[in-house]
Design an enzyme around this catalytic site. Structure first.
Site, mmCIF file in Angstrom:
data_model
loop_
_atom_site.group_PDB
_atom_site.id
_atom_site.type_symbol
_atom_site.label_atom_id
_atom_site.label_comp_id
_atom_site.label_asym_id
_atom_site.label_seq_id
_atom_site.Cartn_x
_atom_site.Cartn_y
_atom_site.Cartn_z
ATOM 1 N N HIS A 173 0.810 -1.224 0.000
ATOM 2 C CA HIS A 173 0.000 0.000 0.000
ATOM 3 C C HIS A 173 0.841 1.271 0.000
ATOM 4 O O HIS A 173 0.310 2.380 0.017
ATOM 5 C CB HIS A 173 -0.917 -0.023 1.240
ATOM 6 C CG HIS A 173 -2.106 0.867 1.134
ATOM 7 N ND1 HIS A 173 -2.317 1.930 1.992
ATOM 8 C CD2 HIS A 173 -3.157 0.871 0.274
ATOM 9 C CE1 HIS A 173 -3.443 2.539 1.672
ATOM 10 N NE2 HIS A 173 -3.977 1.919 0.644
ATOM 11 N N LYS A 175 2.955 4.445 -1.136
ATOM 12 C CA LYS A 175 2.941 5.326 -2.311
ATOM 13 C C LYS A 175 4.115 6.307 -2.208
ATOM 14 O O LYS A 175 4.079 7.270 -1.430
ATOM 15 C CB LYS A 175 1.619 6.104 -2.400
ATOM 16 C CG LYS A 175 0.393 5.191 -2.636
ATOM 17 C CD LYS A 175 -0.240 4.795 -1.345
ATOM 18 C CE LYS A 175 -1.296 3.734 -1.522
ATOM 19 N NZ LYS A 175 -2.599 4.221 -1.890
ATOM 20 N N ASP A 180 15.408 10.949 -9.374
ATOM 21 C CA ASP A 180 16.746 11.405 -8.990
ATOM 22 C C ASP A 180 16.759 11.705 -7.490
ATOM 23 O O ASP A 180 16.609 10.791 -6.695
ATOM 24 C CB ASP A 180 17.184 12.597 -9.839
ATOM 25 C CG ASP A 180 17.426 12.190 -11.297
ATOM 26 O OD1 ASP A 180 17.648 10.992 -11.552
ATOM 27 O OD2 ASP A 180 17.368 13.074 -12.168
#
Length: 513
Positions: A173, A175, A180
């Site tokens: 789950h 995110k 870079d």
């Protein structure tokens, strides 16, 4: 109905033992939250490197720009990648950037790593896997796609639970979107709704190589214990790695724990060496570090006024750092402090509910009204989930009223025509302050799933900088402006009617959504 019965073996999980945090809030010092660095690495940065975003469109445009300008690495961890035109445009941006990197040097330094959940990313004939296979086929040396499969979905359970319902057992789950040395932390997935009309939260940490390195290593660690997508749409584990659902569960979880904790502890050690020369130990050390930074960069390195703490929660692997930090923040919040807490899915753990109802701070809890719940209008059993959330909300509100806490603990419902609500996190205002000095932002929803089933990550951002505090305050105000205060009359409205079967089933299934 049979789908719910298949979950029966997991309906009564054992109550976990929570280890007490090693220390409590420290009222003195540069900031009172430095105890968190006893658990995780602390990254000191300038507040000028932090930008708070406010809209899905802004988030989507930033993703495209960051992909197009990446030179060394693109690391994207999400629940899934959607299959629409907007998601295809993201994939096209990746392909274009990879192609340019090859043309520029002949052999490219650019590496792309994508981490998704196996069950959610494999749903349907056209899915996250089919979206990414062209990149794997064209750039096999540069692209890696890892699909995490929970070790708790195995054996007969895995064979019997149908697609979509199998996601209730556990998910990847996290995110994190990293380009870079720039890192975006959010609760948003890579899907068209999250780019258009599904409200979430998003923060960009710019030019932060140490933080980018940390999350790159974290995603690599989870990727190493995940299934690797192949060019022919098959999957396989890395050589020598225990399989998540065919191999020994305990052995797999021990390996995963070791890999993730190595990342956390090695980063913490690196940052502690740095802290030995910063203001946390002495002003003299801070001056020395500034001089060294000036010599290395050719310019003056600003003193950090903002601190980033990555909080990881992976209960299947025995890692519960986020839970410990969140519980401590709720426990130690002083009288007259204000905590604005938001979740798209109001289903707090019993521990969090007890702390909110039994501590001293004021709470303003923002949650989704039924119409902006992500499951509103869904087909089948899933269509009843908004009603289940209404029932959970009503029970909590009744408890608040029973304890005469309505002034101190206030519920507010987000409502916005044509939108859904997915924002999560909290803002902490110290007593007497009009601006927040701490926010939590990332993937956890403060519910049972986030604490016990799924892989989660968020960051605590602590800042002394008034301009950044103002940014965070405006973010909070903008979200809460679209809300109304919950009262007893709220639950008398026709759209709040909860059918008897939903009331009966909700206590049994609330740990799965």
């Amino acid at each position: 109905r049979s789908s719910w019965l298949l979950l029966a073996p997991l309906l009564t999980p054992p109550v976990p033992l929570i280890t007490a945090p090693p220390c409590s809030l420290c009222p003195e010092g540069a900031h009172r939250f430095q105890w968190i660095r006893n658990l995780v690495p602390e990254f000191g940065i300038s507040s000028s490197h932090v930008k708070v975003l406010s809209s899905p469109a802004e988030f989507y445009e930033l993703l495209k720009v960051q992909i197009k300008t990446a030179k060394q690495r693109v690391v994207m961890a999400s629940l899934y990648l959607g299959t629409g035109l907007l998601e295809q445009e993201l994939v096209d941006c990746l392909e274009e950037t990879l192609e340019k990197s090859l043309q520029a040097k002949g052999s490219s330094n650019l590496r792309v790593s994508v981490l998704l959940d196996y069950t959610r990313g494999s749903r349907g004939r056209k899915n996250s896997r089919t979206m990414l296979i062209p990149l794997l086929q064209r750039f096999p040396e540069q692209v890696r796609v890892s699909l995490f499969h929970t070790p708790n979905l195995r054996g007969l359970l895995r064979l019997l639970i149908p697609e979509r319902f199998n996601e209730t057992i556990g998910l990847q789950h996290i995110k994190v979107y990293l380009f870079d040395d720039n890192v975006i932390l959010s609760g948003a997935n890579l899907s068209d709704l999250y780019f258009t009309n599904r409200q979430d939260r998003y923060v960009l940490l710019q030019d932060s190589p140490e933080i980018a390195d940390f999350f790159t290593e974290l995603v690599d660690a989870i990727g190493d214990v995940s299934l690797q997508l192949q060019r022919d749409d098959t999957v396989q584990m890395m050589e020598g790695m225990v399989h998540p659902y065919q191999g020994d569960k305990m052995a797999y979880c021990e390996i995963a724990n070791r890999r993730v904790m190595e990342v956390i502890n090695s980063a913490r050690t690196r940052q502690e060496l740095l802290h030995a020369k910063t203001f946390h130990s002495s002003q003299q050390g801070s001056s020395l570090l500034s001089q060294q930074g000036s010599q290395a960069s050719g310019g003056l390195k600003p003193e950090p006024d903002t601190w980033i703490y990555p909080l990881i929660q992976m209960k299947p692997f025995g890692i519960q750092i986020d839970e410990m930090v969140t519980e401590t923040l709720l426990t130690e919040a002083e009288r007259d402090a204000r905590i604005y807490l938001t979740t798209g899915y109001f289903n707090l753990t019993q521990a969090y509910m007890d702390l909110i109802l039994g501590t001293r701070a004021e709470y303003r809890i923002l949650l989704a009204s039924p119409e902006v719940n992500g499951f509103f209008g869904a087909k089948g059993v899933a269509g009843a989930i908004p009603a289940a959330y209404v029932y959970i909300e009503h029970q909590f509100y009744s408890e608040v009223c029973y304890l005469h806490q309505q002034e101190r603990v206030q519920l507010q419902e987000y409502s916005r025509a044509g939108w859904t609500f997915h924002a999560k996190g909290l803002w902490l205002y110290l007593a007497g302050s009009d601006l927040p000095c701490l926010t939590l932002i990332g993937s956890p929803n403060f519910g049972y799933r986030s604490v016990h089933r799924d892989l989660e990550a968020q960051v605590a951002i602590v800042t002394e900088n008034k301009a950044l505090q103002q940014q965070l305050h405006q973010e909070q105000e903008q979200l809460y402006l679209c809300s109304g205060v919950v009262s007893s009359s709220t639950f008398e409205q026709p759209n709040r009617y909860v059918k008897l079967w939903v009331k009966l089933v909700t206590p049994l299934i609330k740990n799965f959504f």
